[in-house]
Design a protein around this motif. Structure first.
Motif, PDB file in Angstrom:
ATOM      1  N   ASP A  49     -22.845  25.425 -41.074  1.00 31.84           N
ATOM      2  CA  ASP A  49     -22.202  24.548 -42.167  1.00 31.84           C
ATOM      3  C   ASP A  49     -20.739  24.540 -41.786  1.00 31.84           C
ATOM      4  O   ASP A  49     -19.902  24.872 -42.694  1.00 31.84           O
ATOM      5  CB  ASP A  49     -22.529  25.275 -43.556  1.00 31.84           C
ATOM      6  N   ILE A  50     -20.456  24.193 -40.439  1.00 35.48           N
ATOM      7  CA  ILE A  50     -19.224  24.131 -39.970  1.00 35.48           C
ATOM      8  C   ILE A  50     -18.641  22.726 -39.933  1.00 35.48           C
ATOM      9  O   ILE A  50     -17.393  22.547 -39.580  1.00 35.48           O
ATOM     10  CB  ILE A  50     -18.823  24.994 -39.137  1.00 35.48           C
ATOM     11  N   LEU A  51     -19.345  21.577 -39.785  1.00 36.11           N
ATOM     12  CA  LEU A  51     -19.254  20.395 -39.447  1.00 36.11           C
ATOM     13  C   LEU A  51     -18.730  19.581 -40.637  1.00 36.11           C
ATOM     14  O   LEU A  51     -19.100  19.841 -41.782  1.00 36.11           O
ATOM     15  CB  LEU A  51     -20.594  19.698 -38.738  1.00 36.11           C
ATOM     16  N   GLY A  52     -17.912  18.598 -40.414  1.00 39.43           N
ATOM     17  CA  GLY A  52     -17.903  17.507 -41.321  1.00 39.43           C
ATOM     18  C   GLY A  52     -16.421  17.942 -41.992  1.00 39.43           C
ATOM     19  O   GLY A  52     -15.556  18.671 -41.630  1.00 39.43           O
ATOM     20  N   SER A  53     -15.994  16.993 -43.152  1.00 34.76           N
ATOM     21  CA  SER A  53     -14.821  17.096 -43.606  1.00 34.76           C
ATOM     22  C   SER A  53     -14.821  18.184 -44.714  1.00 34.76           C
ATOM     23  O   SER A  53     -15.691  18.479 -45.203  1.00 34.76           O
ATOM     24  CB  SER A  53     -14.530  15.769 -44.296  1.00 34.76           C
ATOM     25  N   ALA A  54     -13.574  18.723 -44.843  1.00 33.12           N
ATOM     26  CA  ALA A  54     -13.316  19.619 -45.936  1.00 33.12           C
ATOM     27  C   ALA A  54     -12.948  19.007 -47.043  1.00 33.12           C
ATOM     28  O   ALA A  54     -12.662  19.626 -48.299  1.00 33.12           O
ATOM     29  CB  ALA A  54     -12.196  20.627 -45.646  1.00 33.12           C
ATOM     30  N   ASN A  55     -12.756  17.560 -47.206  1.00 34.38           N
ATOM     31  CA  ASN A  55     -11.941  16.791 -48.188  1.00 34.38           C
ATOM     32  C   ASN A  55     -10.995  17.047 -48.937  1.00 34.38           C
ATOM     33  O   ASN A  55     -10.459  17.132 -50.018  1.00 34.38           O
ATOM     34  CB  ASN A  55     -13.119  16.732 -49.395  1.00 34.38           C
ATOM     35  N   THR A  56      -9.790  17.768 -47.936  1.00 31.48           N
ATOM     36  CA  THR A  56      -8.616  18.043 -48.143  1.00 31.48           C
ATOM     37  C   THR A  56      -7.654  17.648 -47.383  1.00 31.48           C
ATOM     38  O   THR A  56      -8.052  17.075 -46.153  1.00 31.48           O
ATOM     39  CB  THR A  56      -8.405  19.522 -48.399  1.00 31.48           C
ATOM     40  N   GLU A  57      -6.251  17.500 -47.529  1.00 33.41           N
ATOM     41  CA  GLU A  57      -5.366  16.914 -46.683  1.00 33.41           C
ATOM     42  C   GLU A  57      -4.501  17.889 -46.209  1.00 33.41           C
ATOM     43  O   GLU A  57      -4.123  18.838 -47.179  1.00 33.41           O
ATOM     44  CB  GLU A  57      -4.600  15.620 -47.211  1.00 33.41           C
ATOM     45  N   ASN A  58      -3.961  17.994 -45.094  1.00 32.85           N
ATOM     46  CA  ASN A  58      -2.792  19.008 -44.542  1.00 32.85           C
ATOM     47  C   ASN A  58      -1.519  18.194 -44.868  1.00 32.85           C
ATOM     48  O   ASN A  58      -1.329  17.033 -45.408  1.00 32.85           O
ATOM     49  CB  ASN A  58      -3.092  19.401 -43.266  1.00 32.85           C
ATOM     50  N   ILE A  59      -0.459  19.182 -44.639  1.00 30.54           N
ATOM     51  CA  ILE A  59       0.716  18.587 -44.885  1.00 30.54           C
ATOM     52  C   ILE A  59       1.158  17.193 -44.086  1.00 30.54           C
ATOM     53  O   ILE A  59       2.071  16.487 -44.572  1.00 30.54           O
ATOM     54  CB  ILE A  59       2.024  19.615 -44.714  1.00 30.54           C
ATOM     55  N   GLN A  60       0.749  16.963 -43.236  1.00 31.97           N
ATOM     56  CA  GLN A  60       0.968  15.660 -42.511  1.00 31.97           C
ATOM     57  C   GLN A  60       0.015  14.668 -42.878  1.00 31.97           C
ATOM     58  O   GLN A  60      -0.044  13.654 -42.214  1.00 31.97           O
ATOM     59  CB  GLN A  60       0.628  16.143 -40.873  1.00 31.97           C
ATOM     60  N   GLY A  61      -0.661  14.818 -43.980  1.00 28.25           N
ATOM     61  CA  GLY A  61      -1.529  13.551 -44.495  1.00 28.25           C
ATOM     62  C   GLY A  61      -2.835  13.305 -43.609  1.00 28.25           C
ATOM     63  O   GLY A  61      -3.602  12.252 -43.565  1.00 28.25           O
ATOM     64  N   GLU A  62      -3.332  14.381 -42.801  1.00 27.42           N
ATOM     65  CA  GLU A  62      -4.530  14.256 -42.206  1.00 27.42           C
ATOM     66  C   GLU A  62      -5.624  14.788 -42.920  1.00 27.42           C
ATOM     67  O   GLU A  62      -5.338  15.984 -43.304  1.00 27.42           O
ATOM     68  CB  GLU A  62      -4.334  14.783 -40.536  1.00 27.42           C
ATOM     69  N   VAL A  63      -6.852  14.242 -42.731  1.00 26.96           N
ATOM     70  CA  VAL A  63      -7.865  14.747 -43.527  1.00 26.96           C
ATOM     71  C   VAL A  63      -8.426  16.111 -42.954  1.00 26.96           C
ATOM     72  O   VAL A  63      -8.540  16.122 -41.748  1.00 26.96           O
ATOM     73  CB  VAL A  63      -9.136  13.769 -43.891  1.00 26.96           C
ATOM     74  N   GLN A  64      -8.472  17.112 -43.526  1.00 25.79           N
ATOM     75  CA  GLN A  64      -8.826  18.244 -42.597  1.00 25.79           C
ATOM     76  C   GLN A  64     -10.454  18.572 -42.510  1.00 25.79           C
ATOM     77  O   GLN A  64     -11.046  18.002 -43.488  1.00 25.79           O
ATOM     78  CB  GLN A  64      -8.372  19.563 -43.553  1.00 25.79           C
ATOM     79  N   LYS A  65     -10.731  18.868 -41.369  1.00 26.22           N
ATOM     80  CA  LYS A  65     -12.117  19.060 -41.395  1.00 26.22           C
ATOM     81  C   LYS A  65     -12.466  20.491 -41.933  1.00 26.22           C
ATOM     82  O   LYS A  65     -11.625  21.505 -41.726  1.00 26.22           O
ATOM     83  CB  LYS A  65     -12.332  19.001 -39.609  1.00 26.22           C
ATOM     84  N   LYS A  66     -13.866  20.959 -41.970  1.00 29.83           N
ATOM     85  CA  LYS A  66     -14.102  22.101 -42.373  1.00 29.83           C
ATOM     86  C   LYS A  66     -13.694  23.305 -41.425  1.00 29.83           C
ATOM     87  O   LYS A  66     -13.169  24.145 -41.613  1.00 29.83           O
ATOM     88  CB  LYS A  66     -15.605  22.471 -42.677  1.00 29.83           C
TER      89      LYS A  66
END
Ligand code: AHG
Ligand code: MN
Ligand code: MN
Length: 333
Positions: A49-66
Protein backbone atom coordinates in the motif's frame (compact mmCIF):
# COMPACT_ATOMS: atom_id res chain seq x y z
CA UNK A 1 37.28 -10.78 0.20
CA UNK A 2 36.99 -9.09 3.57
CA UNK A 3 33.76 -7.12 3.84
CA UNK A 4 33.92 -3.58 5.16
CA UNK A 5 30.67 -2.35 6.69
CA UNK A 6 29.52 1.26 6.64
CA UNK A 7 30.32 1.54 10.35
CA UNK A 8 33.85 0.22 9.93
CA UNK A 9 34.39 2.53 6.98
CA UNK A 10 33.22 5.57 8.98
CA UNK A 11 35.43 4.72 11.96
CA UNK A 12 38.50 4.15 9.78
CA UNK A 13 37.80 7.27 7.74
CA UNK A 14 37.78 9.32 10.94
CA UNK A 15 41.16 7.85 11.92
CA UNK A 16 42.56 8.70 8.52
CA UNK A 17 41.13 12.16 7.81
CA UNK A 18 39.69 13.30 11.12
CA UNK A 19 36.54 14.39 9.27
CA UNK A 20 33.83 12.15 10.79
CA UNK A 21 33.42 12.84 14.53
CA UNK A 22 31.13 10.47 16.45
CA UNK A 23 28.06 12.70 16.10
CA UNK A 24 28.45 12.91 12.31
CA UNK A 25 28.98 9.15 12.19
CA UNK A 26 25.73 8.69 14.10
CA UNK A 27 23.97 11.04 11.70
CA UNK A 28 25.19 9.17 8.63
CA UNK A 29 24.33 5.79 10.15
CA UNK A 30 20.84 6.97 11.08
CA UNK A 31 20.22 8.33 7.58
CA UNK A 32 21.55 5.09 6.09
CA UNK A 33 19.22 3.10 8.34
CA UNK A 34 16.26 5.25 7.29
CA UNK A 35 17.18 4.64 3.65
CA UNK A 36 17.19 0.92 4.39
CA UNK A 37 13.64 1.26 5.72
CA UNK A 38 12.58 3.26 2.66
CA UNK A 39 14.19 0.65 0.41
CA UNK A 40 12.16 -2.01 2.18
CA UNK A 41 8.91 -0.08 1.57
CA UNK A 42 9.82 0.58 -2.06
CA UNK A 43 10.44 -3.13 -2.56
CA UNK A 44 6.96 -4.04 -1.35
CA UNK A 45 5.25 -2.11 -4.15
CA UNK A 46 1.59 -2.99 -4.55
CA UNK A 47 1.88 -5.46 -1.65
CA UNK A 48 2.63 -2.65 0.78
CA UNK A 49 0.00 0.00 0.00
CA UNK A 50 2.74 2.45 -0.92
CA UNK A 51 1.91 3.16 -4.57
CA UNK A 52 -0.20 5.98 -5.95
CA UNK A 53 -1.04 9.50 -4.90
CA UNK A 54 -1.36 10.79 -1.35
CA UNK A 55 -3.91 13.32 -2.68
CA UNK A 56 -2.00 16.20 -1.10
CA UNK A 57 0.22 18.93 -2.54
CA UNK A 58 3.66 19.97 -1.32
CA UNK A 59 4.83 23.58 -0.97
CA UNK A 60 5.90 23.57 -4.63
CA UNK A 61 2.41 22.68 -5.81
CA UNK A 62 3.42 19.15 -6.79
CA UNK A 63 0.98 16.35 -6.03
CA UNK A 64 2.59 14.14 -3.40
CA UNK A 65 2.85 10.41 -3.89
CA UNK A 66 2.22 8.15 -0.92
CA UNK A 67 5.89 7.24 -0.95
CA UNK A 68 6.97 10.94 -0.84
CA UNK A 69 5.05 11.27 2.41
CA UNK A 70 6.11 7.91 3.86
CA UNK A 71 9.81 8.51 3.12
CA UNK A 72 9.65 11.98 4.63
CA UNK A 73 8.11 10.54 7.81
CA UNK A 74 10.74 7.80 8.02
CA UNK A 75 13.61 10.29 7.76
CA UNK A 76 12.06 12.69 10.29
CA UNK A 77 11.36 10.01 12.88
CA UNK A 78 14.75 8.34 12.50
CA UNK A 79 16.65 11.60 12.97
CA UNK A 80 14.78 13.27 15.82
CA UNK A 81 16.06 11.51 18.91
CA UNK A 82 19.80 11.02 18.35
CA UNK A 83 20.99 14.38 19.67
CA UNK A 84 23.08 14.92 16.53
CA UNK A 85 20.77 17.43 14.84
CA UNK A 86 19.49 20.93 15.46
CA UNK A 87 16.96 20.96 12.64
CA UNK A 88 15.88 19.34 9.41
CA UNK A 89 14.47 20.64 6.14
CA UNK A 90 12.78 18.68 3.39
CA UNK A 91 11.54 19.17 -0.13
CA UNK A 92 8.19 17.89 1.13
CA UNK A 93 7.76 20.34 4.06
CA UNK A 94 6.98 24.04 3.79
CA UNK A 95 9.15 25.12 6.72
CA UNK A 96 12.09 23.77 8.66
CA UNK A 97 11.64 21.11 11.33
CA UNK A 98 13.53 22.01 14.54
CA UNK A 99 14.33 19.07 16.81
CA UNK A 100 11.58 18.85 19.49
CA UNK A 101 12.50 20.14 22.95
CA UNK A 102 12.33 16.72 24.55
CA UNK A 103 15.54 15.73 22.75
CA UNK A 104 18.99 17.28 23.08
CA UNK A 105 19.98 19.64 20.27
CA UNK A 106 22.98 18.72 18.15
CA UNK A 107 25.37 20.66 15.97
CA UNK A 108 24.25 19.54 12.49
CA UNK A 109 21.40 20.37 10.16
CA UNK A 110 20.04 17.81 7.72
CA UNK A 111 18.31 18.52 4.41
CA UNK A 112 16.71 15.92 2.17
CA UNK A 113 14.74 15.05 -0.90
CA UNK A 114 13.09 12.02 0.72
CA UNK A 115 11.99 10.45 -2.54
CA UNK A 116 13.59 11.52 -5.77
CA UNK A 117 12.04 10.48 -9.06
CA UNK A 118 8.45 10.35 -7.84
CA UNK A 119 7.07 9.88 -11.35
CA UNK A 120 8.90 6.55 -11.52
CA UNK A 121 7.49 4.98 -8.32
CA UNK A 122 4.40 3.47 -9.86
CA UNK A 123 6.23 2.12 -12.91
CA UNK A 124 8.97 0.26 -11.00
CA UNK A 125 11.89 2.37 -12.27
CA UNK A 126 14.85 3.37 -10.05
CA UNK A 127 14.19 6.11 -7.50
CA UNK A 128 16.21 7.45 -4.57
CA UNK A 129 16.79 9.63 -1.52
CA UNK A 130 19.19 12.60 -1.52
CA UNK A 131 20.62 14.25 1.61
CA UNK A 132 22.89 17.12 2.57
CA UNK A 133 24.48 17.95 5.94
CA UNK A 134 25.37 21.44 7.15
CA UNK A 135 26.86 22.67 10.42
CA UNK A 136 24.58 24.81 12.58
CA UNK A 137 26.01 28.34 12.88
CA UNK A 138 28.06 29.02 16.03
CA UNK A 139 25.91 30.06 18.99
CA UNK A 140 22.60 29.16 17.33
CA UNK A 141 19.90 28.54 19.95
CA UNK A 142 16.61 28.35 18.06
CA UNK A 143 17.14 27.30 14.44
CA UNK A 144 15.48 29.38 11.72
CA UNK A 145 15.39 29.11 7.95
CA UNK A 146 18.17 31.73 7.79
CA UNK A 147 20.57 29.30 9.48
CA UNK A 148 20.20 27.00 6.48
CA UNK A 149 21.14 29.70 3.96
CA UNK A 150 24.73 28.50 3.53
CA UNK A 151 26.40 27.86 0.19
CA UNK A 152 26.87 24.21 -0.80
CA UNK A 153 30.62 24.53 -0.26
CA UNK A 154 29.83 24.47 3.48
CA UNK A 155 28.35 20.96 3.36
CA UNK A 156 30.15 18.54 5.67
CA UNK A 157 28.57 15.48 4.09
CA UNK A 158 26.21 14.58 1.28
CA UNK A 159 24.91 11.41 -0.26
CA UNK A 160 22.12 9.55 -1.91
CA UNK A 161 20.55 6.14 -1.82
CA UNK A 162 19.38 4.64 -5.08
CA UNK A 163 16.60 2.05 -4.98
CA UNK A 164 17.21 0.10 -8.16
CA UNK A 165 17.98 -3.50 -9.01
CA UNK A 166 20.39 -3.07 -6.10
CA UNK A 167 19.99 -0.60 -3.25
CA UNK A 168 23.13 1.49 -2.97
CA UNK A 169 24.37 4.33 -0.82
CA UNK A 170 26.81 6.86 -2.25
CA UNK A 171 28.53 9.10 0.27
CA UNK A 172 31.01 11.92 0.54
CA UNK A 173 32.38 13.64 3.62
CA UNK A 174 34.77 15.76 1.56
CA UNK A 175 37.51 13.16 1.03
CA UNK A 176 36.32 11.38 -2.11
CA UNK A 177 33.20 9.38 -2.91
CA UNK A 178 32.50 5.86 -1.71
CA UNK A 179 29.73 3.47 -2.55
CA UNK A 180 27.96 0.87 -0.40
CA UNK A 181 25.61 -1.90 -1.48
CA UNK A 182 22.80 -3.06 0.78
CA UNK A 183 23.13 -6.72 1.65
CA UNK A 184 19.42 -7.45 1.86
CA UNK A 185 19.83 -10.73 3.74
CA UNK A 186 22.15 -9.32 6.39
CA UNK A 187 20.52 -5.88 6.39
CA UNK A 188 23.93 -4.20 6.28
CA UNK A 189 25.67 -1.71 4.03
CA UNK A 190 28.87 -3.09 2.51
CA UNK A 191 31.60 -0.97 0.92
CA UNK A 192 31.64 -1.99 -2.75
CA UNK A 193 33.33 0.90 -4.60
CA UNK A 194 36.17 3.02 -3.23
CA UNK A 195 37.05 6.52 -4.31
CA UNK A 196 34.76 6.74 -7.33
CA UNK A 197 36.07 8.87 -10.19
CA UNK A 198 33.88 10.10 -13.05
CA UNK A 199 35.39 8.98 -16.37
CA UNK A 200 36.74 11.97 -18.34
CA UNK A 201 35.90 10.74 -21.81
CA UNK A 202 32.18 10.61 -22.43
CA UNK A 203 29.71 10.20 -25.25
CA UNK A 204 26.51 10.37 -23.19
CA UNK A 205 24.22 13.20 -22.28
CA UNK A 206 21.02 13.38 -20.22
CA UNK A 207 18.38 16.06 -20.73
CA UNK A 208 14.61 16.09 -21.10
CA UNK A 209 14.47 16.71 -24.87
CA UNK A 210 10.74 17.39 -24.80
CA UNK A 211 11.53 20.87 -23.45
CA UNK A 212 13.82 21.68 -26.40
CA UNK A 213 11.60 24.40 -27.86
CA UNK A 214 11.82 26.34 -24.56
CA UNK A 215 15.63 26.25 -24.16
CA UNK A 216 17.95 29.24 -24.19
CA UNK A 217 20.45 29.43 -27.12
CA UNK A 218 23.55 28.09 -25.24
CA UNK A 219 21.76 24.84 -24.39
CA UNK A 220 20.37 24.49 -27.92
CA UNK A 221 23.85 25.02 -29.37
CA UNK A 222 25.48 22.52 -27.01
CA UNK A 223 22.91 19.79 -27.63
CA UNK A 224 22.73 20.46 -31.41
CA UNK A 225 26.50 19.99 -31.64
CA UNK A 226 26.24 16.62 -29.92
CA UNK A 227 23.30 15.55 -32.06
CA UNK A 228 25.31 16.38 -35.21
CA UNK A 229 27.48 13.37 -34.38
CA UNK A 230 30.62 12.24 -36.16
CA UNK A 231 30.45 14.74 -39.01
CA UNK A 232 29.53 17.66 -36.69
CA UNK A 233 31.82 19.98 -34.69
CA UNK A 234 32.30 17.39 -31.92
CA UNK A 235 33.51 14.74 -34.36
CA UNK A 236 31.86 11.84 -32.57
CA UNK A 237 28.47 10.23 -32.08
CA UNK A 238 26.70 10.74 -28.75
CA UNK A 239 24.15 8.64 -26.94
CA UNK A 240 21.25 9.94 -24.85
CA UNK A 241 19.76 8.65 -21.57
CA UNK A 242 17.01 10.18 -19.44
CA UNK A 243 15.70 8.18 -16.50
CA UNK A 244 13.73 11.08 -14.94
CA UNK A 245 15.16 10.21 -11.51
CA UNK A 246 18.10 12.52 -10.89
CA UNK A 247 19.58 9.98 -8.48
CA UNK A 248 19.65 7.27 -11.14
CA UNK A 249 20.98 9.58 -13.86
CA UNK A 250 23.74 10.86 -11.56
CA UNK A 251 24.59 7.33 -10.48
CA UNK A 252 25.09 6.29 -14.10
CA UNK A 253 27.27 9.35 -14.74
CA UNK A 254 29.43 8.67 -11.67
CA UNK A 255 30.14 5.21 -13.01
CA UNK A 256 30.19 5.73 -16.77
CA UNK A 257 30.71 9.45 -17.33
CA UNK A 258 28.43 11.88 -19.12
CA UNK A 259 26.59 15.10 -18.47
CA UNK A 260 23.24 15.72 -16.78
CA UNK A 261 21.33 18.91 -17.55
CA UNK A 262 18.19 20.48 -16.18
CA UNK A 263 18.44 23.99 -17.58
CA UNK A 264 16.36 27.07 -16.93
CA UNK A 265 14.17 27.83 -19.93
CA UNK A 266 11.93 30.48 -21.42
CA UNK A 267 8.72 29.33 -19.76
CA UNK A 268 8.73 30.95 -16.33
CA UNK A 269 11.56 33.29 -15.30
CA UNK A 270 10.46 33.05 -11.66
CA UNK A 271 11.30 29.32 -11.72
CA UNK A 272 14.85 28.88 -12.99
CA UNK A 273 14.84 25.18 -13.82
CA UNK A 274 13.11 22.43 -11.94
CA UNK A 275 15.61 21.09 -9.45
CA UNK A 276 15.99 22.43 -5.95
CA UNK A 277 19.28 23.93 -4.81
CA UNK A 278 19.23 22.74 -1.20
CA UNK A 279 17.97 19.16 -1.62
CA UNK A 280 19.15 18.15 -5.08
CA UNK A 281 21.71 20.45 -6.72
CA UNK A 282 24.00 21.07 -3.72
CA UNK A 283 24.41 17.49 -2.50
CA UNK A 284 24.82 16.15 -6.04
CA UNK A 285 27.30 18.93 -6.90
CA UNK A 286 29.36 18.06 -3.80
CA UNK A 287 29.42 14.36 -4.75
CA UNK A 288 30.22 15.04 -8.40
CA UNK A 289 33.09 17.43 -7.57
CA UNK A 290 34.47 14.95 -5.06
CA UNK A 291 34.48 12.39 -7.87
CA UNK A 292 36.52 14.67 -10.14
CA UNK A 293 33.59 16.11 -12.07
CA UNK A 294 32.06 19.59 -12.19
CA UNK A 295 28.67 21.17 -11.47
CA UNK A 296 27.44 24.61 -12.50
CA UNK A 297 24.19 26.48 -13.00
CA UNK A 298 25.44 27.41 -16.47
CA UNK A 299 27.41 30.38 -15.16
CA UNK A 300 28.87 29.67 -11.76
CA UNK A 301 29.80 26.72 -9.61
CA UNK A 302 26.68 25.40 -7.88
CA UNK A 303 28.55 25.10 -4.57
CA UNK A 304 29.27 28.86 -4.63
CA UNK A 305 25.62 29.95 -4.90
CA UNK A 306 24.42 31.88 -1.87
CA UNK A 307 20.91 30.52 -1.21
CA UNK A 308 18.03 32.99 -0.96
CA UNK A 309 15.31 30.64 0.18
CA UNK A 310 14.82 27.06 1.27
CA UNK A 311 12.91 25.79 -1.75
CA UNK A 312 14.82 27.76 -4.36
CA UNK A 313 15.30 26.18 -7.79
CA UNK A 314 18.44 26.30 -9.94
CA UNK A 315 19.53 25.26 -13.41
CA UNK A 316 21.86 22.25 -13.18
CA UNK A 317 24.71 21.09 -15.42
CA UNK A 318 26.81 18.36 -13.87
CA UNK A 319 29.04 15.43 -14.71
CA UNK A 320 32.27 14.96 -16.64
CA UNK A 321 34.37 18.07 -16.19
CA UNK A 322 35.19 18.92 -19.80
CA UNK A 323 31.54 18.72 -20.87
CA UNK A 324 30.31 20.88 -18.00
CA UNK A 325 33.06 23.38 -18.75
CA UNK A 326 32.03 23.48 -22.41
CA UNK A 327 28.33 24.17 -21.83
CA UNK A 328 29.21 26.69 -19.11
CA UNK A 329 31.54 28.49 -21.55
CA UNK A 330 28.70 28.66 -24.11
CA UNK A 331 26.60 30.45 -21.49
CA UNK A 332 29.40 32.91 -20.76
CA UNK A 333 30.05 33.82 -24.42
P1 AHG B 1 11.22 14.74 -7.43
O1 AHG B 1 10.64 13.41 -7.73
O2 AHG B 1 11.98 14.77 -6.13
O3 AHG B 1 10.24 15.88 -7.55
O4 AHG B 1 12.38 15.04 -8.49
C1 AHG B 1 12.16 14.77 -9.84
C2 AHG B 1 13.21 15.48 -10.63
C3 AHG B 1 14.49 14.70 -10.88
O5 AHG B 1 14.65 13.55 -10.14
C4 AHG B 1 14.42 14.35 -12.35
O6 AHG B 1 15.69 14.46 -12.91
C5 AHG B 1 13.46 15.34 -12.92
O7 AHG B 1 12.65 15.77 -11.89
C6 AHG B 1 12.64 14.76 -14.02
O8 AHG B 1 11.97 15.79 -14.67
P2 AHG B 1 11.03 15.57 -15.95
O9 AHG B 1 9.70 15.21 -15.39
O10 AHG B 1 11.05 16.89 -16.65
O11 AHG B 1 11.62 14.47 -16.78
MN1 MN C 1 13.99 15.12 -6.54
MN1 MN D 1 11.29 14.30 -4.15
Amino acid sequence: MKRVSLTQYLVEEQRLHNNIPASLRLLIEVVARACKTISHSVGKGALGDILGSANTENIQGEVQKKLDVISNEILLEANEWGGHLAAMASEEMESIHPIPNRYPMGEYMLLFDPLDGSSNIDVNVSIGTIFSVLKAPEGMTAPTEADFMQPGSQQVAAGYAVYGPQTMLVLTTGAGVNCFTLDREMGSWVLTQKDLQIPEETKEFAINMSNQRHWYPPVTRYVDEMLAGKTGPRGKDFNMRWIASMVADVHRILNRGGIFMYPADLRDPSQPGKLRLMYEANPMAFIVEQAGGAATDGRQRILDIAPQKLHQRVPVFLGSKSEVERVTAYHQE
